[in-house]
Write an enzyme that holds these catalytic residues in place. Structure first.
Site, PDB file in Angstrom:
ATOM      1  N   GLN A 193       0.848  -1.192   0.000  1.00 31.17           N
ATOM      2  CA  GLN A 193       0.000   0.000   0.000  1.00 31.17           C
ATOM      3  C   GLN A 193       0.889   1.250   0.000  1.00 31.17           C
ATOM      4  O   GLN A 193       1.669   1.467   0.932  1.00 31.17           O
ATOM      5  CB  GLN A 193      -0.910   0.011   1.240  1.00 31.17           C
ATOM      6  CG  GLN A 193      -1.964   1.103   1.166  1.00 31.17           C
ATOM      7  CD  GLN A 193      -2.806   1.207   2.415  1.00 31.17           C
ATOM      8  OE1 GLN A 193      -2.287   1.254   3.526  1.00 31.17           O
ATOM      9  NE2 GLN A 193      -4.122   1.254   2.253  1.00 31.17           N
TER      10      GLN A 193
ATOM     11  N   TYR B 210      -5.779  10.490   4.516  1.00 30.37           N
ATOM     12  CA  TYR B 210      -4.388  10.741   4.124  1.00 30.37           C
ATOM     13  C   TYR B 210      -4.350  11.543   2.816  1.00 30.37           C
ATOM     14  O   TYR B 210      -5.392  11.879   2.263  1.00 30.37           O
ATOM     15  CB  TYR B 210      -3.611   9.423   4.043  1.00 30.37           C
ATOM     16  CG  TYR B 210      -3.524   8.772   5.414  1.00 30.37           C
ATOM     17  CD1 TYR B 210      -2.948   9.456   6.478  1.00 30.37           C
ATOM     18  CD2 TYR B 210      -4.047   7.516   5.659  1.00 30.37           C
ATOM     19  CE1 TYR B 210      -2.895   8.898   7.743  1.00 30.37           C
ATOM     20  CE2 TYR B 210      -3.999   6.949   6.930  1.00 30.37           C
ATOM     21  CZ  TYR B 210      -3.421   7.649   7.969  1.00 30.37           C
ATOM     22  OH  TYR B 210      -3.378   7.113   9.224  1.00 30.37           O
TER      23      TYR B 210
ATOM     24  N   ARG C  81      -7.550   2.244  -2.354  1.00 30.48           N
ATOM     25  CA  ARG C  81      -8.411   2.104  -1.180  1.00 30.48           C
ATOM     26  C   ARG C  81      -9.061   3.456  -0.908  1.00 30.48           C
ATOM     27  O   ARG C  81      -8.370   4.472  -0.849  1.00 30.48           O
ATOM     28  CB  ARG C  81      -7.591   1.677   0.038  1.00 30.48           C
ATOM     29  CG  ARG C  81      -8.471   1.157   1.156  1.00 30.48           C
ATOM     30  CD  ARG C  81      -7.670   0.602   2.316  1.00 30.48           C
ATOM     31  NE  ARG C  81      -8.376  -0.533   2.890  1.00 30.48           N
ATOM     32  CZ  ARG C  81      -8.323  -0.889   4.158  1.00 30.48           C
ATOM     33  NH1 ARG C  81      -7.567  -0.214   5.006  1.00 30.48           N
ATOM     34  NH2 ARG C  81      -8.985  -1.924   4.599  1.00 30.48           N
TER      35      ARG C  81
ATOM     36  N   GLY D 153      -8.519  -7.671   8.838  1.00 25.50           N
ATOM     37  CA  GLY D 153      -7.429  -7.002   9.534  1.00 25.50           C
ATOM     38  C   GLY D 153      -7.216  -7.591  10.914  1.00 25.50           C
ATOM     39  O   GLY D 153      -6.431  -8.526  11.107  1.00 25.50           O
ATOM     40  N   ARG D 154      -7.954  -7.058  11.873  1.00 27.19           N
ATOM     41  CA  ARG D 154      -7.702  -7.426  13.267  1.00 27.19           C
ATOM     42  C   ARG D 154      -7.837  -8.927  13.526  1.00 27.19           C
ATOM     43  O   ARG D 154      -7.116  -9.484  14.366  1.00 27.19           O
ATOM     44  CB  ARG D 154      -8.631  -6.625  14.173  1.00 27.19           C
ATOM     45  CG  ARG D 154      -8.256  -5.156  14.228  1.00 27.19           C
ATOM     46  CD  ARG D 154      -9.333  -4.328  14.871  1.00 27.19           C
ATOM     47  NE  ARG D 154     -10.563  -4.349  14.077  1.00 27.19           N
ATOM     48  CZ  ARG D 154     -11.732  -3.898  14.510  1.00 27.19           C
ATOM     49  NH1 ARG D 154     -11.845  -3.400  15.718  1.00 27.19           N
ATOM     50  NH2 ARG D 154     -12.793  -3.933  13.724  1.00 27.19           N
TER      51      ARG D 154
ATOM     52  N   CYS E 168     -11.022 -12.380  17.459  1.00 23.50           N
ATOM     53  CA  CYS E 168     -10.814 -10.976  17.840  1.00 23.50           C
ATOM     54  C   CYS E 168     -12.098 -10.477  18.501  1.00 23.50           C
ATOM     55  O   CYS E 168     -13.196 -10.689  17.986  1.00 23.50           O
ATOM     56  CB  CYS E 168     -10.509 -10.177  16.571  1.00 23.50           C
ATOM     57  SG  CYS E 168     -10.725  -8.398  16.719  1.00 23.50           S
TER      58      CYS E 168
ATOM     59  N   CYS F 192     -12.050  -5.173  20.393  1.00 24.34           N
ATOM     60  CA  CYS F 192     -11.823  -4.191  21.482  1.00 24.34           C
ATOM     61  C   CYS F 192     -11.149  -2.909  20.998  1.00 24.34           C
ATOM     62  O   CYS F 192     -11.216  -1.887  21.657  1.00 24.34           O
ATOM     63  CB  CYS F 192     -11.000  -4.830  22.597  1.00 24.34           C
ATOM     64  SG  CYS F 192      -9.268  -5.127  22.138  1.00 24.34           S
TER      65      CYS F 192
HETATM   66  C1  LIG Z   1      -3.253  -1.739  13.899  1.00 23.29           C
HETATM   67  C2  LIG Z   1      -3.953  -1.268  12.678  1.00 23.29           C
HETATM   68  C3  LIG Z   1      -3.226  -0.628  11.690  1.00 23.29           C
HETATM   69  C4  LIG Z   1      -3.880  -0.208  10.512  1.00 23.29           C
HETATM   70  N1  LIG Z   1      -3.136   0.354   9.502  1.00 23.29           N
HETATM   71  C5  LIG Z   1      -3.728   0.616   8.307  1.00 23.29           C
HETATM   72  C6  LIG Z   1      -2.946   0.953   7.174  1.00 23.29           C
HETATM   73  O1  LIG Z   1      -1.721   0.936   7.201  1.00 23.29           O
HETATM   74  N2  LIG Z   1      -3.599   1.238   6.028  1.00 23.29           N
HETATM   75  C7  LIG Z   1      -4.963   1.192   5.925  1.00 23.29           C
HETATM   76  O2  LIG Z   1      -5.512   1.476   4.862  1.00 23.29           O
HETATM   77  N3  LIG Z   1      -5.716   0.810   6.974  1.00 23.29           N
HETATM   78  C8  LIG Z   1      -5.138   0.495   8.142  1.00 23.29           C
HETATM   79  N4  LIG Z   1      -5.877  -0.006   9.177  1.00 23.29           N
HETATM   80  C9  LIG Z   1      -7.308  -0.303   8.932  1.00 23.29           C
HETATM   81  C10 LIG Z   1      -7.455  -1.765   8.493  1.00 23.29           C
HETATM   82  O3  LIG Z   1      -6.852  -2.003   7.233  1.00 23.29           O
HETATM   83  C11 LIG Z   1      -8.927  -2.190   8.400  1.00 23.29           C
HETATM   84  O4  LIG Z   1      -9.559  -1.442   7.407  1.00 23.29           O
HETATM   85  C12 LIG Z   1      -9.658  -2.001   9.714  1.00 23.29           C
HETATM   86  O5  LIG Z   1      -8.917  -2.519  10.799  1.00 23.29           O
HETATM   87  C13 LIG Z   1     -11.022  -2.693   9.672  1.00 23.29           C
HETATM   88  O6  LIG Z   1     -10.866  -4.065   9.361  1.00 23.29           O
HETATM   89  P1  LIG Z   1     -10.914  -5.181  10.522  1.00 23.29           P
HETATM   90  O7  LIG Z   1     -12.185  -4.951  11.275  1.00 23.29           O
HETATM   91  O8  LIG Z   1     -10.869  -6.479   9.787  1.00 23.29           O
HETATM   92  O9  LIG Z   1      -9.719  -4.942  11.385  1.00 23.29           O
HETATM   93  C14 LIG Z   1      -5.270  -0.411  10.355  1.00 23.29           C
HETATM   94  C15 LIG Z   1      -5.973  -1.053  11.370  1.00 23.29           C
HETATM   95  C16 LIG Z   1      -5.339  -1.502  12.512  1.00 23.29           C
HETATM   96  C17 LIG Z   1      -6.115  -2.256  13.546  1.00 23.29           C
HETATM   97  S1  SF4 Z   2      -8.854  -8.453  20.189  1.00 22.24           S
HETATM   98 FE1  SF4 Z   2      -8.593  -6.213  20.356  1.00 22.24          FE
HETATM   99  S2  SF4 Z   2      -6.333  -5.923  20.279  1.00 22.24           S
HETATM  100 FE2  SF4 Z   2      -6.763  -7.970  19.465  1.00 22.24          FE
HETATM  101  S3  SF4 Z   2      -6.932  -7.737  17.244  1.00 22.24           S
HETATM  102 FE3  SF4 Z   2      -9.005  -7.621  18.117  1.00 22.24          FE
HETATM  103  S4  SF4 Z   2      -9.365  -5.433  18.376  1.00 22.24           S
HETATM  104 FE4  SF4 Z   2      -7.149  -5.692  18.180  1.00 22.24          FE
END
Ligand SMILES: Cc1cc2nc3c(=O)[nH]c(=O)nc-3n(C[C@H](O)[C@H](O)[C@H](O)COP(=O)(O)O)c2cc1C
Ligand code: SF4
Length: 372
Positions: free
Chosen positions: A102, A174, A222, A323-324, A347, A350
């Site tokens: 990215q 951004y 994105r 992601g998480r 996950c 949180c």
């Molecule tokens: C620790 C962390 C770092 C992230 N860094 C980026 C990033 O570098 N670029 C981006 O587009 N989104 C970033 N995100 C957003 C994730 O790509 C994702 O869209 C978001 O966490 C929702 O997806 P999830 O619910 O599966 O985590 C980040 C999210 C987390 C938790």
């Molecule tokens: S449990 Fe909490 S700290 Fe762990 S990946 Fe999920 S949101 Fe992040």
């Protein structure tokens, strides 16, 4: 015709993905202060690639030193960074996964720049709501054109490092998003004003990146399809943006949401597709109606395999990014594919990994200056 499955292969231009699970880009802060790859970074991504992900998207990676979000952000602004990036792509490829990077410039959202007094640049001299004391300055048109070339050089390095695709980070407030949005772009010249004006910089970046990587290399963007902020984009305008991007050569659209200063939509228990995932469906519908077949990636609070499967089987999106859930369990995909869902370390949503040190559970609770 049989329903597509989460574990079916997927063709992204010339790149064959072994399944439809994408690792969402997530800043790890595991790079050196010069933005170089570390062994920790390689093993972090290697573990998730071993865990069965189809396409790993390497985190927001800075295209200029000045555009960094944080001090330990991964960088692709210098040929000296290529060596480590090659090790990273080789490690991922060794597992059968593909790997995208990215490309990122934080613009006014550079908390590193705000903290260190570095030159903070933006479409307009308005601080981010989350960095109210910062003093971004308005980019001159010539500087914007220079940044277009910085993106193109970074994309050329991505090819040289062995990446399979690039994703331009035009979401989450951004630099590219700052230009797109009337929330942050108050320019009166050709790079602001109407939607066409606000699209100009992202479209110039897309065109320059395409020229740098060649016609067959996948390039996507994105976007935050709903910025969840007064005066920002909602799905209606974002769908037009997505259409223009695809008509201008984007190979995929990754649909996220939100900008700093906006409100995050509430996250439920994660049993149903989230509101962010439903934005992807809206974008896909608009692309389809306009005869455009570029794949759409959905993301957002996909914690359980059943939800990921539903997104693919119902045609809500073509690929699903996680992601998480992959922070919590690097083997999520492998366990899901083997029917071992009960063994997944789920996950909890949180958000500690967003607001504190990276990782799950977070190694420390030192507050971070801002969420990514
Ligand atoms: C620790 C962390 C770092 C992230 N860094 C980026 C990033 O570098 N670029 C981006 O587009 N989104 C970033 N995100 C957003 C994730 O790509 C994702 O869209 C978001 O966490 C929702 O997806 P999830 O619910 O599966 O985590 C980040 C999210 C987390 C938790
Ligand atoms: S449990 Fe909490 S700290 Fe762990 S990946 Fe999920 S949101 Fe992040």
């Amino acid at each position: 015709m049989s329903l597509p499955s989460l574990f079916d292969p997927f063709q992204l231009r010339g790149v064959r993905l072994r399944n439809r699970v994408v690792m969402a880009p997530m800043v790890s802060d595991y790079a050196t202060e010069d933005g170089e790859v570390t062994l920790r970074l390689i093993s972090y991504y290697g573990e998730r690639a071993d865990g069965g992900v189809g396409l790993i998207t390497i985190e927001a990676t800075a295209i200029t030193r000045n555009g960094r979000l944080g001090a330990n952000q991964l960088g692709i602004w210098d040929d000296g960074q290529l060596h480590g990036l090659r090790y990273l792509t080789e490690r991922v490829h060794g597992t059968g996964a593909k790997v995208a990077v990215q490309l990122h410039h934080a613009g006014r959202q550079s908390s590193f720049g705000a903290r260190t007094g570095a030159d903070l640049v933006a479409p307009s001299p308005i601080p981010s709501p989350t960095l109210p004391l910062s003093k971004p300055r308005e980019l001159a048109a010539a500087e914007i054109r220079a940044l277009v070339q910085d993106f193109a050089r970074a994309a050329r390095r991505a090819v040289a490092a062995g990446f399979d695709a690039v994703e331009l980070h035009a979401a989450h407030g951004y630099l590219l998003n700052q230009f797109l949005s009337p929330f942050s772009n108050y320019r009166a010249d050709e790079y602001g004003g109407s939607l066409e004006g606000r699209l100009r910089f992202p479209l110039e970046v897309l065109a320059a990146v395409r020229e740098a990587v060649g016609p067959d290399f996948p390039v996507g963007l994105r976007i935050s399809a709903d910025e969840h902020v007064p005066g920002g984009h909602t799905l209606a305008e974002s769908a037009v943006i997505a259409r223009r991007l695809v008509e201008s050569g984007a190979d995929f659209i990754h649909v996220s949401a939100g900008v700093p200063g906006g409100h995050a939509p509430p996250e439920g228990p994660g049993d149903d597709p989230s509101s962010t995932v439903l934005l992807a469906r809206g974008v896909k519908q608009v692309l389809t109606v306009n005869g455009l077949r570029a794949p759409v990636i959905a993301v957002g609070h996909v914690l359980r395999p059943a939800v990921a499967r539903k997104i693919i089987e119902t045609g809500t999106a073509d690929l699903v990014a996680i992601g998480r859930a992959l922070l919590a369990d690097p083997l999520w995909v492998r366990k899901a594919a083997a029917g071992l869902e009960d063994e997944i370390r789920v996950c909890s949503g949180c958000r500690d990994c967003i607001h504190h040190e990276r990782g799950c559970p977070p190694p420390s609770k030192t507050p971070r200056p801002q969420a990514p």
